[in-house]
Design an enzyme around this catalytic site. Structure first.
Site, PDB file in Angstrom:
ATOM      1  CE  LYS A  22      -4.433  -1.555   0.735  1.00  0.00           C
ATOM      2  NZ  LYS A  22      -4.637  -2.629   1.705  1.00  0.00           N
ATOM      3  CE  LYS A  58      -5.221  -9.595  -3.755  1.00  0.00           C
ATOM      4  NZ  LYS A  58      -4.909  -9.057  -2.453  1.00  0.00           N
ATOM      5  CE  LYS A  79     -14.027  -6.885  -1.853  1.00  0.00           C
ATOM      6  NZ  LYS A  79     -14.174  -7.131  -0.422  1.00  0.00           N
TER       7      LYS A  79
HETATM    8  P1  TYM Z   1     -10.573  -9.632   1.968  1.00  0.00           P
HETATM    9  O1  TYM Z   1     -11.867  -9.029   2.355  1.00  0.00           O
HETATM   10  O2  TYM Z   1      -9.597  -8.807   1.210  1.00  0.00           O
HETATM   11  O3  TYM Z   1     -10.808 -10.938   1.145  1.00  0.00           O
HETATM   12  C1  TYM Z   1     -11.623 -12.011   1.636  1.00  0.00           C
HETATM   13  C2  TYM Z   1     -10.993 -13.339   1.235  1.00  0.00           C
HETATM   14  O4  TYM Z   1     -10.864 -13.407  -0.185  1.00  0.00           O
HETATM   15  C3  TYM Z   1      -9.532 -13.792  -0.501  1.00  0.00           C
HETATM   16  N1  TYM Z   1      -9.141 -13.160  -1.779  1.00  0.00           N
HETATM   17  C4  TYM Z   1      -8.574 -13.821  -2.796  1.00  0.00           C
HETATM   18  N2  TYM Z   1      -8.249 -15.104  -2.957  1.00  0.00           N
HETATM   19  C5  TYM Z   1      -7.702 -15.480  -4.126  1.00  0.00           C
HETATM   20  N3  TYM Z   1      -7.463 -14.605  -5.158  1.00  0.00           N
HETATM   21  C6  TYM Z   1      -7.779 -13.295  -5.043  1.00  0.00           C
HETATM   22  N4  TYM Z   1      -7.565 -12.478  -6.048  1.00  0.00           N
HETATM   23  C7  TYM Z   1      -8.351 -12.850  -3.819  1.00  0.00           C
HETATM   24  N5  TYM Z   1      -8.777 -11.644  -3.353  1.00  0.00           N
HETATM   25  C8  TYM Z   1      -9.252 -11.850  -2.104  1.00  0.00           C
HETATM   26  C9  TYM Z   1      -8.669 -13.278   0.632  1.00  0.00           C
HETATM   27  O5  TYM Z   1      -7.458 -13.993   0.722  1.00  0.00           O
HETATM   28  C10 TYM Z   1      -9.572 -13.519   1.821  1.00  0.00           C
HETATM   29  O6  TYM Z   1      -9.427 -14.839   2.317  1.00  0.00           O
HETATM   30  N6  TYM Z   1      -7.905  -9.436   6.159  1.00  0.00           N
HETATM   31  C11 TYM Z   1      -8.956 -10.164   5.500  1.00  0.00           C
HETATM   32  C12 TYM Z   1     -10.243 -10.217   6.288  1.00  0.00           C
HETATM   33  C13 TYM Z   1     -10.058 -10.735   7.672  1.00  0.00           C
HETATM   34  C14 TYM Z   1      -9.814 -12.082   8.047  1.00  0.00           C
HETATM   35  C15 TYM Z   1      -9.727 -12.061   9.449  1.00  0.00           C
HETATM   36  C16 TYM Z   1      -9.654 -13.270   7.331  1.00  0.00           C
HETATM   37  C17 TYM Z   1     -10.134  -9.978   8.795  1.00  0.00           C
HETATM   38  N7  TYM Z   1      -9.929 -10.792   9.864  1.00  0.00           N
HETATM   39  C18 TYM Z   1      -9.485 -13.238  10.176  1.00  0.00           C
HETATM   40  C19 TYM Z   1      -9.408 -14.430   8.060  1.00  0.00           C
HETATM   41  C20 TYM Z   1      -9.326 -14.411   9.451  1.00  0.00           C
HETATM   42  C21 TYM Z   1      -9.246  -9.469   4.179  1.00  0.00           C
HETATM   43  O7  TYM Z   1      -9.025  -8.291   4.022  1.00  0.00           O
HETATM   44  O8  TYM Z   1      -9.841 -10.236   3.264  1.00  0.00           O
END
Ligand code: TYM
Length: 320
Positions: free
Chosen positions: A110, A189, A192
């Site tokens: 970031k 990748k 959003k």
């Molecule tokens: P977030 O909201 O960015 O994404 C949710 C889940 O989607 C997966 N993901 C992907 N997997 C494969 N290819 C992609 N292009 C891709 N984009 C997103 C992410 O790996 C994720 O599993 N920090 C986390 C949310 C969170 C969380 C937690 C997850 C907060 N606390 C505790 C697990 C346990 C996040 O921002 O995910």
């Protein structure tokens, strides 16, 4: 066995979220008690408009339920409905060095993109560790981009247990092997924040338009093409059978098969793949009270677990 994962309500969920995490989480519901939550505290790090945040939480709840989240097997809740997680985060902050957080890839990425970070973004991984440890999770299904956050979580749990006595279970992450990182329409990748996503839900016209804009090279229609380097094929693999993928690769190599044909095939597969979920979503959307009730019930159950852990944590660190 306790399974846990979260997703941020920061816009429309995309097929990267689905194939990276949601699908795994839905499958894992059969293997143990699952906790899934909407990470609205995490979403605050990007300073969303309050009304938009509220709407995103509701829509994401609908989306996840439509994708197969089964409330008889899963505790589904909104992160901020269990504020003990921020208390745990504060306690964990004090065993986390600044240098450790400075090495986090997502933070460094970031900054490299010119983002001016707030303290929330910097300590994001500590809040995520608190999410996981608060509920004594064993397994955490996530996409590959979250791998380092899980390592940080394990590290903090081990450090805490060493310093204050056995308190937390040490969680394991599970990352889907076949599709660890789902590419976006530009080949980076899917994310959003990169504006390169294919949403899970949307109108036929909108999804078709996005699929048709997947970036390819300028090899002419007649010429043979390399399927291994093509973004359309990478996305097609998510929704087509092995035979169908092999057939598409054969056509690429043979020539006289344009990227437009491949995109059309990709769109059709995607559209059919998510059809049952679209139907479920439409039915659920007709009953918003049901969705809020689900989240409220989930929060009650999650709070019980959170209190159990926090009681031990507070005693362990000398706050009781
Ligand atoms: P977030 O909201 O960015 O994404 C949710 C889940 O989607 C997966 N993901 C992907 N997997 C494969 N290819 C992609 N292009 C891709 N984009 C997103 C992410 O790996 C994720 O599993 N920090 C986390 C949310 C969170 C969380 C937690 C997850 C907060 N606390 C505790 C697990 C346990 C996040 O921002 O995910």
């Amino acid at each position: 066995m306790r399974i846990l994962s979260g997703i941020q309500p920061s816009g429309t969920p995309h097929i990267g979220n689905y194939f990276g995490m949601m699908r795994q989480a839905v499958e894992l519901q059969e293997r143990g008690e699952t906790f899934l939550f909407i990470a609205d505290y995490h979403a605050l790090t990007t300073s969303p408009d309050p009304q938009v945040l509220r709407e995103n939480v509701f829509n994401l709840a609908l989306d996840f339920l439509a994708c197969g989240l089964d409330v008889s097997k899963t505790v589904f809740f909104r992160q901020s409905d269990v504020p003990q997680v921020t208390e745990l985060m504060w306690i964990l902050n004090n065993i986390t060095t600044v240098g450790f957080l400075e090495r986090a890839h997502s933070y460094k990425d970031k900054i490299a993109k010119g983002f001016v970070p707030n303290a929330g973004l910097f300590t994001y991984p500590v809040l995520m560790a608190a999410d996981i440890l608060l509920y004594q999770s064993d397994l955490v299904p996530v996409g590959k981009d979250q791998k380092q956050h899980l390592e940080i979580t394990r590290d903090l749990a081990i450090r805490f247990n060493n310093d204050f006595g056995e308190t937390f279970r040490i969680p394991d992450g599970i990352i889907p092997e076949k599709v660890a990182v789902v590419p976006g329409i530009d080949g980076q990748k899917m994310s959003k924040s990169y504006h390169n996503t294919i949403p899970i839900f949307g109108t036929e016209k909108a999804i078709r338009k996005i699929v048709m804009s997947v970036v390819t090279d300028s090899t002419p229609m007649e010429a043979p093409k390399d399927p291994e380097k093509c973004n359309v094929v990478a996305l097609y693999k998510l929704v087509a059978s092995e035979e169908e993928v092999e057939e598409m690769k054969r056509r690429y190599r043979a020539g006289n098969y344009g990227y437009g044909h491949a995109k059309q095939a990709l769109f059709e597969k995607l559209w059919t793949y998510f059809a049952p979920m679209r139907e479920r979503r439409a039915a659920l959307a007709a009953d918003p009270d049901y969705v809020w009730d689900v989240l409220r019930d989930g929060a009650k159950r999650a709070s019980e677990e959170a209190e159990k852990t926090m009681d031990r944590v507070r005693r362990a660190v000398g706050l009781r």
